[in-house]
Design an enzyme around this catalytic site. Sequence first.
Site, mmCIF file in Angstrom:
data_model
loop_
_atom_site.group_PDB
_atom_site.id
_atom_site.type_symbol
_atom_site.label_atom_id
_atom_site.label_comp_id
_atom_site.label_asym_id
_atom_site.label_seq_id
_atom_site.Cartn_x
_atom_site.Cartn_y
_atom_site.Cartn_z
ATOM 1 N N LYS A 99 -12.625 29.176 -36.755
ATOM 2 C CA LYS A 99 -14.124 28.972 -36.931
ATOM 3 C C LYS A 99 -14.622 27.861 -38.186
ATOM 4 O O LYS A 99 -16.055 26.689 -38.426
ATOM 5 C CB LYS A 99 -14.992 30.311 -37.097
ATOM 6 C CG LYS A 99 -16.686 30.487 -37.386
ATOM 7 C CD LYS A 99 -17.261 29.063 -35.797
ATOM 8 C CE LYS A 99 -18.675 28.993 -36.047
ATOM 9 N NZ LYS A 99 -19.831 29.805 -36.070
ATOM 10 N N LYS A 152 -23.635 26.422 -46.310
ATOM 11 C CA LYS A 152 -22.805 27.342 -46.933
ATOM 12 C C LYS A 152 -21.330 27.441 -45.985
ATOM 13 O O LYS A 152 -19.916 27.579 -46.605
ATOM 14 C CB LYS A 152 -23.671 28.512 -46.758
ATOM 15 C CG LYS A 152 -22.812 30.432 -46.401
ATOM 16 C CD LYS A 152 -21.879 30.708 -45.352
ATOM 17 C CE LYS A 152 -23.037 30.664 -44.528
ATOM 18 N NZ LYS A 152 -22.150 31.132 -42.994
#
Length: 318
Positions: free
Chosen positions: A170, A239
């Site tokens: 991811k 982020k």
Amino acid sequence: MKLGFIGLGIMGSRMAANLQKHGHSLVVFNRTREKAERLLSEGAKWAESPAALALQAEVIFTMLAHPDAVEEAARGEDGFLRYPQPGQMWIDCSTVNPSFSRKMTVKAKARGVGYLGSPVTGSKGQAELAKLTFWAGGETSDLERYRPLLECMGNRIIYCGGPGMGASLKMVMNQLLGTAMAAFAEGLILGESLGLSRELLFEAILGGPGAAPFLASKRERIESGSYEPADFPLRWLQKDLHLAAVSAYETGAAMPLTNAAKEVYCLAIRNGRGSEDFSAIYDFLARSQDVHPMENEHHNDPEAFSSHPRGAIDSHHL
């Protein structure tokens, strides 16, 4: 099977709804209760805290914004790992860095709780249609046992390896997402500064070898100038780029482009764009440079370019 779901944002609320549609009994918790109202109206039960949820669930799903939020839900004062139940399983679908995922594996197992890191890829629409992709990391036996639950929410489940490996993949996916969007934005700005129309740029670039397929879905936003929050707020992509940079630091990998892109998104957040769709990075960059297409007759005139306001570097833009 009694399921707990913590984190009912854009993605989590839809994922939980799909579990509910498949007949699973849900107990839910979210920082703000109003986001749970639709699920509650369909029969879900409300827990006053993650700890209270843990007492009622065989499997706990978390879908939270960042590692700190995940750790607080799991290990905080009212965290669900404080009240583990026999045979309980935790499936974390949040986007977190691999070392954090491995840390949570250890902390969960120390409390007798199984852990499967299964971050997701997909849009709000895909979440609603149960067409998400899960990148699973953990024990293969855990994945196979709980695969039917993941299949309630997604149509592609990829086993990536042991603890932390789902999070690892991811990281790669979102690193590419963020850098590709920033590069595309710069390409559009370059083209417009050279006098090419945005329509021509879209037609030439999208679908070609230089553009990631997802960029076509951002065309309407850029053309309309409408960047209201939808699938992926800009602050969360920044982020993820930060977490990718942290992961690279931990492994000794050099990622100069990712770090540069991360800082560009950070500047956009400081400019008040954090809650908008991450494609707003184009608008932020274009406005910060005051880009205006040059008049066609000047395109091949070096003297005209050198005298053009955009031909010189403005110190306040550095």
